[in-house]
Design an enzyme around this catalytic site. Sequence first.
Site, PDB file in Angstrom:
ATOM      1  N   GLY A 189       0.788  -1.223   0.000  1.00 47.86           N
ATOM      2  CA  GLY A 189       0.000   0.000   0.000  1.00 47.86           C
ATOM      3  C   GLY A 189       0.820   1.274   0.000  1.00 47.86           C
ATOM      4  N   LYS A 210      -5.793   1.780 -14.493  1.00 43.91           N
ATOM      5  CA  LYS A 210      -7.205   2.016 -14.253  1.00 43.91           C
ATOM      6  C   LYS A 210      -7.543   1.507 -12.858  1.00 43.91           C
ATOM      7  CE  LYS A 210     -11.611   2.750 -15.354  1.00 43.91           C
ATOM      8  NZ  LYS A 210     -12.132   4.112 -15.551  1.00 43.91           N
ATOM      9  N   GLU A 228      -1.299 -12.812  -8.217  1.00 44.54           N
ATOM     10  CA  GLU A 228      -2.418 -12.067  -7.659  1.00 44.54           C
ATOM     11  C   GLU A 228      -3.175 -11.317  -8.761  1.00 44.54           C
ATOM     12  OE1 GLU A 228      -1.865 -10.128  -4.015  1.00 44.54           O
ATOM     13  OE2 GLU A 228      -0.397 -11.576  -3.285  1.00 44.54           O
ATOM     14  N   GLU A 263       0.164  -8.598  -9.369  1.00 46.37           N
ATOM     15  CA  GLU A 263       1.565  -8.785  -9.021  1.00 46.37           C
ATOM     16  C   GLU A 263       1.824 -10.253  -8.743  1.00 46.37           C
ATOM     17  OE1 GLU A 263       2.444  -6.562  -5.511  1.00 46.37           O
ATOM     18  OE2 GLU A 263       1.118  -7.750  -4.228  1.00 46.37           O
ATOM     19  N   ASN A 322       3.998 -12.682  -5.956  1.00 42.70           N
ATOM     20  CA  ASN A 322       4.792 -12.811  -4.741  1.00 42.70           C
ATOM     21  C   ASN A 322       5.678 -14.037  -4.871  1.00 42.70           C
ATOM     22  OD1 ASN A 322       3.863 -10.605  -2.991  1.00 42.70           O
ATOM     23  ND2 ASN A 322       1.896 -11.621  -3.154  1.00 42.70           N
ATOM     24  N   ARG A 344       7.468 -15.990  -3.007  1.00 47.78           N
ATOM     25  CA  ARG A 344       7.776 -16.577  -1.696  1.00 47.78           C
ATOM     26  C   ARG A 344       6.540 -17.295  -1.191  1.00 47.78           C
ATOM     27  NH1 ARG A 344       4.513 -13.194   0.993  1.00 47.78           N
ATOM     28  NH2 ARG A 344       4.446 -11.010   0.399  1.00 47.78           N
ATOM     29  N   VAL A 394       1.747 -15.536   3.795  1.00 51.90           N
ATOM     30  CA  VAL A 394       1.221 -15.643   5.158  1.00 51.90           C
ATOM     31  C   VAL A 394       0.041 -16.612   5.193  1.00 51.90           C
ATOM     32  CG1 VAL A 394       0.130 -14.377   7.056  1.00 51.90           C
ATOM     33  CG2 VAL A 394       1.936 -13.286   5.715  1.00 51.90           C
ATOM     34  N   ARG A 399      -6.037 -13.242  10.533  1.00 49.81           N
ATOM     35  CA  ARG A 399      -4.747 -12.796  11.040  1.00 49.81           C
ATOM     36  C   ARG A 399      -4.985 -12.004  12.330  1.00 49.81           C
ATOM     37  NH1 ARG A 399      -0.984 -10.544   6.094  1.00 49.81           N
ATOM     38  NH2 ARG A 399      -1.696 -11.951   4.441  1.00 49.81           N
TER      39      ARG A 399
END
Length: 476
Positions: free
Chosen positions: A185, A221, A295, A308, A310, A312, A315, A358
């Site tokens: 973010g 957009k 994602e 994107e 990730n 790895r 979580v 979480r």
Amino acid sequence: MGAAIRRKATPTATAPADAPPFKKILIANRGEIALRVILACKEMGIQTVAVYSEADRNALHVRFADEEVCIGPPPSSKSYLNIPQVIAAAEVTGAEAIHPGYGFLSENAHFVEVCQACGITFIGPSGEIIRKMGNKAQAKATMLEAGVPLMPGSDGLVETVEEALVVAEQIGYPVIVKASAGGGGRGMRIVNNPEELPDLYNTARSEAKNAFGDDGVYMEKYLLEPRHIEVQIMGDLFGNVVHLGERECSIQRRHQKLIEESPSAVLDPALRQRICDTAVRAAKAVGYYNAGTIEFLLDKRGDFFFMEMNTRVQVEHPVTELVTGIDIVKEQIRIAAGQKLSFRQEDVVQKGHAIECRINAEDPFKFTPCPGRITALHFPGGPGIRVDTAMHQDAVIPPHYDSMVAKLIAFGANRTEAIARMRRALDTLVIEGIKTTAPLHRRIMDQPDFIAGTFSTKWLEGYLEELKRDPTGDPR
């Protein structure tokens, strides 16, 4: 090294009949993910080395590893992010491989290359892959070439305000300005009209420079009510890539996830197949291996767009493990040792439904950190409940790292049962001495929109605004 190596009197359990892929692994992380890797290694007959900062001297990952090395003072820059200290700990203990967990050095391409130069196996993808997919502008170009659907946006970095105004006019407002090297973010600004754009563009660049040392930004957009869908992929060094289904991550605040689940309540079988097949194609386009996540943002029409990758373990990997029965961490270790994937795509079958909350050490209404000592602790159990944590009574949540206390995961035959079990688990969770987000999670489980699955990435922020207007709704 900051402290002598300490070896435990009781070694890891005897190895299984098949020789373990490594004799010793160092875990370059802390908290629940470090403990998660240690437990997987114990089952595989692999010895473990825990590294820790002075703030984590009494942490559970230190207690349960076979060896431990203090690598510096509490600030992560002087300990968990200190590459020379981590490498030295691996060399002095004879660790053959390093598991980075998530965060810290897990997506640091330079660290991967240092491991390689020192003859230490990095349990993850190559530095080249991490670098390519970590730069969002380069990742978009790679996905475009692979035919992966992209959000309409700029063709690479946007260098000036004038260029930004032209791009925004072409793709239509609202738009979002994003840091090319960013995440979490930071370096992001939503722009609703041309008048807002100059100030928000400059703010995004300044924030990106401060957070990542790179002020490059691009534009896309902006979807008003998207869903955040991610696909877990696994690949080996032989070119095999499979997906383990999707996860729904739309319950989030300021791009930080609070609740994840699998499967998504909004995907029908045809759309699920399309989005998962696209994720595999994206991974193959970069020659990906080990665990990773593609994602996407999904709009109301069922169109999805690459966001994107990730590079790895995530979580939220436990929800995928529960619905597939596949141990992602063990598979990571095997792949890093040069073994083929232990399953094929046709072997992956999703059964039931899993939800993860979480639980963070934060004020559940203001989201301000609440570090401190846990004075009383009881984790729930019973059918369908899994708790991933490194906490215990009298444990201290230090102010130096992220505020996660535990990942509470509920599994059921269907989504309704999973929600019911999560309610029961949250009702019997006891954490005293600090504030946590658990009361907010409990309230969300009763919200009609959540129960119906009719939410977007903006839903939680709207719900929190409702609570502010209604004092009786304060989740504290």
